[in-house]
Motif scaffolding. Structure first.
Motif, PDB file in Angstrom:
ATOM      1  N   ASP A  42      59.540 -15.014  25.050  1.00  0.00           N
ATOM      2  CA  ASP A  42      59.970 -13.655  25.420  1.00  0.00           C
ATOM      3  C   ASP A  42      59.811 -12.761  24.193  1.00  0.00           C
ATOM      4  O   ASP A  42      60.708 -12.660  23.351  1.00  0.00           O
ATOM      5  CB  ASP A  42      61.420 -13.673  25.897  1.00  0.00           C
ATOM      6  N   ALA A  62      52.593 -15.272  29.253  1.00  0.00           N
ATOM      7  CA  ALA A  62      53.360 -16.376  29.844  1.00  0.00           C
ATOM      8  C   ALA A  62      52.446 -17.310  30.615  1.00  0.00           C
ATOM      9  O   ALA A  62      52.618 -18.545  30.581  1.00  0.00           O
ATOM     10  CB  ALA A  62      54.454 -15.813  30.750  1.00  0.00           C
ATOM     11  N   PRO A 102      58.030 -12.342  30.308  1.00  0.00           N
ATOM     12  CA  PRO A 102      58.145 -13.801  30.121  1.00  0.00           C
ATOM     13  C   PRO A 102      57.997 -14.611  31.397  1.00  0.00           C
ATOM     14  O   PRO A 102      57.918 -15.853  31.329  1.00  0.00           O
ATOM     15  CB  PRO A 102      59.562 -13.961  29.539  1.00  0.00           C
ATOM     16  N   PRO A 152      57.107 -20.395  27.799  1.00  0.00           N
ATOM     17  CA  PRO A 152      56.796 -18.974  27.564  1.00  0.00           C
ATOM     18  C   PRO A 152      57.742 -18.347  26.547  1.00  0.00           C
ATOM     19  O   PRO A 152      58.930 -18.657  26.501  1.00  0.00           O
ATOM     20  CB  PRO A 152      56.960 -18.340  28.952  1.00  0.00           C
TER      21      PRO A 152
END
Length: 290
Positions: free
Chosen positions: A148, A136, A130, A146
């Motif tokens: 995860d 990202a 991330p 971004p």
């Protein structure tokens, strides 16, 4: 008489290999069944009394079991859908004449030869990180926060990783089947005014049915035992969000040191895998008879 002697000699020569293969499978299975009836914990190796089916009851009634079973089915079905549909589309693309066709086919097939641990590490650190990952970076370019993947969508992330590994296999099998399609059928349908979509639905897809069935069978056998990708990326988490049956068996056996419970889980996994295999074999048999 000579034929009978030759057959007897052939049986005698092949018998060591058959016996070795039988022992190779039977001994570990027998030991697993034996340990599954014992209260055997590696922390107390001297105490391993017989407890019957309690390990099986403990494994099946574990709250994580239903989650692991559902995750296993979702993982297998998700990968099969992506690789089957994507494999057909990729096979159609690779079957078309293009410059550097041989090199393109080699590059497409290459991910299948990457070890699962390596591919999981690449996806975890290079793509799904991330902070420094490629995804990202793309999100930053688009002005989006971004995402995860491994923390917020762990099972989906593993499905994507495993699909990337198995998509070349499906494409290769389906491309081989596609090249055996009689071009005269396509040409005749085209002359009769059939559209490209109609030719694909009524000619190409029925021709690929058997190959698709074989792809599903082979992939399912391997997908039921997915472990490395989960271990490297999410370690079964967050919580049990990405835990499947093999990872649950690993957790029971090597993290909790419960050999009896892990062995019972292994037998349950073997039974489930055989049920799926029998179902798929019957489906393949019907397709072959058709």
């Amino acid at each position: 008489m000579a034929t009978q002697h030759s057959r007897a000699a052939a049986r005698l020569m092949i018998s060591p290999a058959v016996i070795l293969l039988f022992l190779w499978m039977a001994v570990p299975l027998g030991m697993t069944i034996y340990f599954s009836f014992l209260n055997y914990n590696l922390l107390i190796p001297s105490a391993h009394n017989f407890i019957g089916l309690q390990n099986y009851d403990f494994f099946v009634t574990d709250p994580a079991f239903v989650t692991a079973l559902v995750n296993t089915l979702v993982l297998v079905l998700g990968v099969l859908v992506i690789t089957t549909v994507g494999g057909v589309l990729m096979a159609l693309l690779l079957d078309r004449p293009m410059w550097g066709q041989g090199i393109v086919r080699i590059l497409v097939i290459a991910p299948f030869f990457v070890m699962p641990t390596v591919s999981a590490l690449v996806w975890k650190n290079m793509f799904m990180n991330p902070v420094n990952g490629i995804f990202a970076w793309v999100f930053h370019l688009l002005g989006i926060q971004p995402f995860d993947f491994l923390a917020q969508a762990p099972l989906f992330s593993i499905i994507m990783i495993v699909s990337w590994e198995w998509l070349p296999f499906a494409a290769l099998i389906l491309l081989t089947a596609l090249q055996s399609l009689d071009s005269e059928q396509i040409e005749a349908a085209e002359m009769d005014g059939a559209s490209a979509f109609s030719r694909f639905i009524y000619i190409t897809v029925p021709h690929l049915t058997r190959s698709i069935t074989v792809v599903i069978l082979i992939q399912t056998i391997f997908l039921l035992s997915i472990f490395a990708e989960i271990y490297v990326t999410t370690n079964g988490g967050p919580g049990n969000a990405s835990t499947n049956i093999p990872f649950m068996i690993y957790s029971q056996s090597l993290l909790q040191f419960d050999v009896g419970g892990g062995s019972a889980g292994g037998i349950i996994a073997v039974i489930l895998a055989n049920i799926v295999a029998i179902f798929l074999m019957r489906m393949i048999g019907k397709n072959l008879e058709a």
